[in-house]
Design a protein around this motif. Structure first.
Motif, short mmCIF file in Angstrom:
data_model
loop_
_atom_site.label_atom_id
_atom_site.label_comp_id
_atom_site.label_asym_id
_atom_site.label_seq_id
_atom_site.Cartn_x
_atom_site.Cartn_y
_atom_site.Cartn_z
N ARG A 75 0.83 -1.21 0.00
CA ARG A 75 0.00 0.00 0.00
C ARG A 75 0.87 1.26 0.00
O ARG A 75 0.51 2.28 -0.61
CB ARG A 75 -0.95 0.00 1.19
N THR A 76 2.01 1.20 0.67
CA THR A 76 2.94 2.34 0.67
C THR A 76 3.48 2.58 -0.74
O THR A 76 3.52 3.71 -1.22
CB THR A 76 4.08 2.09 1.67
N ALA A 77 3.88 1.51 -1.42
CA ALA A 77 4.36 1.63 -2.80
C ALA A 77 3.25 2.18 -3.70
O ALA A 77 3.51 3.04 -4.55
CB ALA A 77 4.85 0.28 -3.31
N GLU A 78 2.03 1.71 -3.51
CA GLU A 78 0.91 2.18 -4.31
C GLU A 78 0.61 3.66 -4.05
O GLU A 78 0.23 4.39 -4.96
CB GLU A 78 -0.33 1.32 -4.04
N LEU A 79 0.79 4.10 -2.81
CA LEU A 79 0.59 5.51 -2.48
C LEU A 79 1.56 6.38 -3.28
O LEU A 79 1.17 7.39 -3.87
CB LEU A 79 0.77 5.74 -0.97
N LEU A 80 2.83 5.99 -3.31
CA LEU A 80 3.81 6.77 -4.08
C LEU A 80 3.50 6.71 -5.56
O LEU A 80 3.63 7.72 -6.27
CB LEU A 80 5.23 6.27 -3.79
N SER A 81 3.05 5.57 -6.04
CA SER A 81 2.66 5.43 -7.44
C SER A 81 1.51 6.37 -7.78
O SER A 81 1.48 6.96 -8.86
CB SER A 81 2.27 3.98 -7.73
#
Length: 105
Positions: free
Chosen positions: A75-81
């Motif tokens: 979810r953290t990676a998706e937030l940055l994406s």
């Protein structure tokens, strides 16, 4: 206390303070957001193809199972994406009894 360090070669398209609210929700500390620290650090040189390398240090808790932690990282990676950045997330957990803090004014 999740400590989230964002290392990027170019300026982020979003501020650390804006990311803080979403990250506090992702990492389960939205009721006590002051325990989270988000730091954006520009770097001149780094290996890897990702635009942002995210290094997270968080307290190990019973509710933070391997599955929960993997989901939080994703979810953290998706937030940055969602803010237009490719990223790689690294998480390290620690035993709370080994933590020490100090503050000054």
């Amino acid at each position: 206390m999740p400590l989230v360090k964002l290392f990027s070669r170019a300026p982020l398209k979003v501020s650390a303070s804006v990311l803080h609210k979403s990250l506090a929700e992702i990492w389960g500390v939205s009721a006590t957001p002051g325990v989270m620290k988000v730091i954006s650090l520009p770097v001149q040189d780094a290996s890897g193809a990702e635009e942002v390398y995210i290094d997270i240090r968080a307290k190990q808790k019973p509710e933070r199972t391997d599955e929960v932690l993997q989901t939080c990282c994703q979810r953290t990676a998706e937030l940055l994406s969602s803010h237009g950045h490719s990223s790689k997330v690294r998480l390290e957990t620690y035993e709370p009894s080994l933590q020490f803090t100090a503050e000054s004014e």
